[in-house]
Design a protein around this motif. Structure first.
Motif, PDB file in Angstrom:
ATOM      1  N   GLU A 156       0.845  -1.408   0.454  1.00 10.79           N
ATOM      2  CA  GLU A 156       0.138  -0.073   0.164  1.00 10.79           C
ATOM      3  C   GLU A 156       0.680   1.099  -0.323  1.00 10.79           C
ATOM      4  OE1 GLU A 156      -4.344  -1.156   2.049  1.00 10.79           O
ATOM      5  OE2 GLU A 156      -2.254  -0.801   3.396  1.00 10.79           O
ATOM      6  N   THR A 212       1.242   3.790  -3.230  1.00 16.69           N
ATOM      7  CA  THR A 212       0.114   5.424  -2.540  1.00 16.69           C
ATOM      8  C   THR A 212       1.234   6.526  -3.145  1.00 16.69           C
ATOM      9  OG1 THR A 212      -0.701   4.673  -1.064  1.00 16.69           O
ATOM     10  CG2 THR A 212      -0.596   6.157  -1.204  1.00 16.69           C
ATOM     11  N   LEU A 268      -5.855   7.162  -4.679  1.00 17.63           N
ATOM     12  CA  LEU A 268      -5.409   7.096  -3.649  1.00 17.63           C
ATOM     13  C   LEU A 268      -5.197   7.659  -2.107  1.00 17.63           C
ATOM     14  CD1 LEU A 268      -3.068   4.095  -5.744  1.00 17.63           C
ATOM     15  CD2 LEU A 268      -4.398   3.647  -4.302  1.00 17.63           C
ATOM     16  N   GLN A 269      -4.619   8.938  -3.025  1.00 18.13           N
ATOM     17  CA  GLN A 269      -4.549   9.491  -2.241  1.00 18.13           C
ATOM     18  C   GLN A 269      -5.338  10.119  -0.685  1.00 18.13           C
ATOM     19  OE1 GLN A 269      -1.554  11.393  -1.459  1.00 18.13           O
ATOM     20  NE2 GLN A 269      -0.552   9.805  -3.124  1.00 18.13           N
ATOM     21  N   ARG A 320      -9.352  -0.356   0.098  1.00 19.21           N
ATOM     22  CA  ARG A 320      -8.710  -0.304  -0.428  1.00 19.21           C
ATOM     23  C   ARG A 320      -7.833  -1.241  -1.533  1.00 19.21           C
ATOM     24  NH1 ARG A 320      -7.255  -1.182   5.808  1.00 19.21           N
ATOM     25  NH2 ARG A 320      -4.845  -1.845   4.919  1.00 19.21           N
ATOM     26  N   LEU A 359      -6.043  -0.132  -5.102  1.00 22.43           N
ATOM     27  CA  LEU A 359      -4.279  -0.395  -5.527  1.00 22.43           C
ATOM     28  C   LEU A 359      -4.658  -1.230  -6.498  1.00 22.43           C
ATOM     29  CD1 LEU A 359      -2.878  -1.610  -2.099  1.00 22.43           C
ATOM     30  CD2 LEU A 359      -2.400   0.536  -3.773  1.00 22.43           C
ATOM     31  N   GLU A 417      -5.318   1.536  -9.599  1.00 28.20           N
ATOM     32  CA  GLU A 417      -4.174   1.717 -10.020  1.00 28.20           C
ATOM     33  C   GLU A 417      -3.035   0.847 -10.496  1.00 28.20           C
ATOM     34  OE1 GLU A 417      -4.260   5.085 -10.723  1.00 28.20           O
ATOM     35  OE2 GLU A 417      -5.741   5.911  -8.899  1.00 28.20           O
TER      36      GLU A 417
END
Length: 305
Positions: A107, A111, A119-120, A131, A135, A138
């Motif tokens: 993570e 990130t 994500l931020q 979460r 991930l 992305e």
């Protein structure tokens, strides 16, 4: 197997050149970076006779001491035999980790590497599934930037994540791709793709809705093969031999199938390294480790050929 370093596919010309390279060289692995985290994206979807009822994407956090962060990321797709990349099967995401606690490492690495609002803005107190989904989205996005969304299944190339903002999925044999490029030219291919979008919009919307309904929560597993690799790289004992425990990871057909997937991820990640003694030294590999990794290479070759 040849690798392409950062061959980001942005235009139809890039698409044509990428298809040509895959045809000529048997290219099946692309390499890029997520910040300090090397990203290996396979365009070859593994067909599995054991898999019956879902479309899986596997994400492997691989111990890889050559990289600055000590890990690399490899993702690959697994489909039931006879099923193409566009389907209505339930979608599954599986994260393979080398040890307890490395999910937080993954993570953090992803990130920090990506400046993306989605994500931020994620609160680590959010449910794990949320979460992991963020991930995975992305990672998939970055992989598709590099590969152009190409998926290779047998001798068939599919454009599963289209270029130029055209949200269609155009399955195509190589001759078909070539004829479209020849007939329409690079500048006109995007218009052809947009026309296809209009024809398939309703079907695509229905398919996407079905995917969302059928999506399964991401799964997390401590992968015993990655665990063996982590232990091998973490010891200073030159006589430590990971192959002694390796045979015990394939007691059942399901375990053998899972082991083969991890073997693909590890051996393709380490392929360049194993050809260079200096890189082996940087990777903190001992003689027994190198022998074991070559065994994994043989295993993964039987799986994807």
């Amino acid at each position: 197997m040849k690798q392409a370093l950062d061959p980001i596919v942005k235009t139809t010309n890039d698409l044509r050149e990428t298809v040509k390279r895959i045809t000529q060289d048997g290219l099946q692995l692309f390499r890029s970076n997520l910040g300090n985290l090397p990203l290996f994206a396979s365009i070859r979807a593994v067909e599995s006779s054991e898999l019956k009822d879902r479309d899986e994407t596997h994400y492997f956090l691989i111990p890889y001491r050559i990289s600055e962060c000590g890990y690399s990321l490899f993702n690959q797709r697994v489909l039931p035999q006879g099923i193409g990349p566009e389907n209505n099967l339930p979608k599954a995401r599986i994260f393979h980790l080398p040890a307890q606690g490395t999910l937080e490492t993954l993570e953090l690495l992803v990130t920090n590497a990506l400046q993306h609002k989605k994500l931020q803005s994620i609160n680590l107190a959010n449910p794990l599934a949320d979460r992991l989904d963020a991930l995975a989205e992305e990672i998939d996005s970055q992989s598709n930037k590099v590969t152009g969304g190409l998926v290779l299944i047998g001798s068939v190339i599919a454009i599963a994540n289209p270029l130029l903002g055209v949200s269609i999925a155009a399955k195509a044999l190589l001759p078909t791709v070539g004829s479209k490029l020849s007939k329409h030219g690079m500048n006109q291919l995007s218009e052809w793709l947009r026309a296809q979008k209009l024809k398939t919009f309703q079907k695509s919307a229905t398919t996407e809705a079905q995917k969302e309904v059928q999506r399964l929560k991401p799964e997390v597993c401590i992968d015993p093969i990655l665990q063996l690799l982590e232990e091998a790289l973490s010891t200073s004992d030159p006589d430590h031999d990971p192959s002694l425990l390796f045979a015990h990871t394939m007691k059942t057909p399901a375990e053998a199938s899972a082991t083969a997937l991890t073997a693909i991820a590890i051996s393709q990640t380490y392929e360049e390294c194993l050809q260079d003694p200096q890189l082996c030294k940087q990777a903190v590999l001992h003689g027994a480790d190198i022998t074991w990794l070559n065994t994994l290479k043989e295993l993964q070759q039987t799986r994807i050929t």
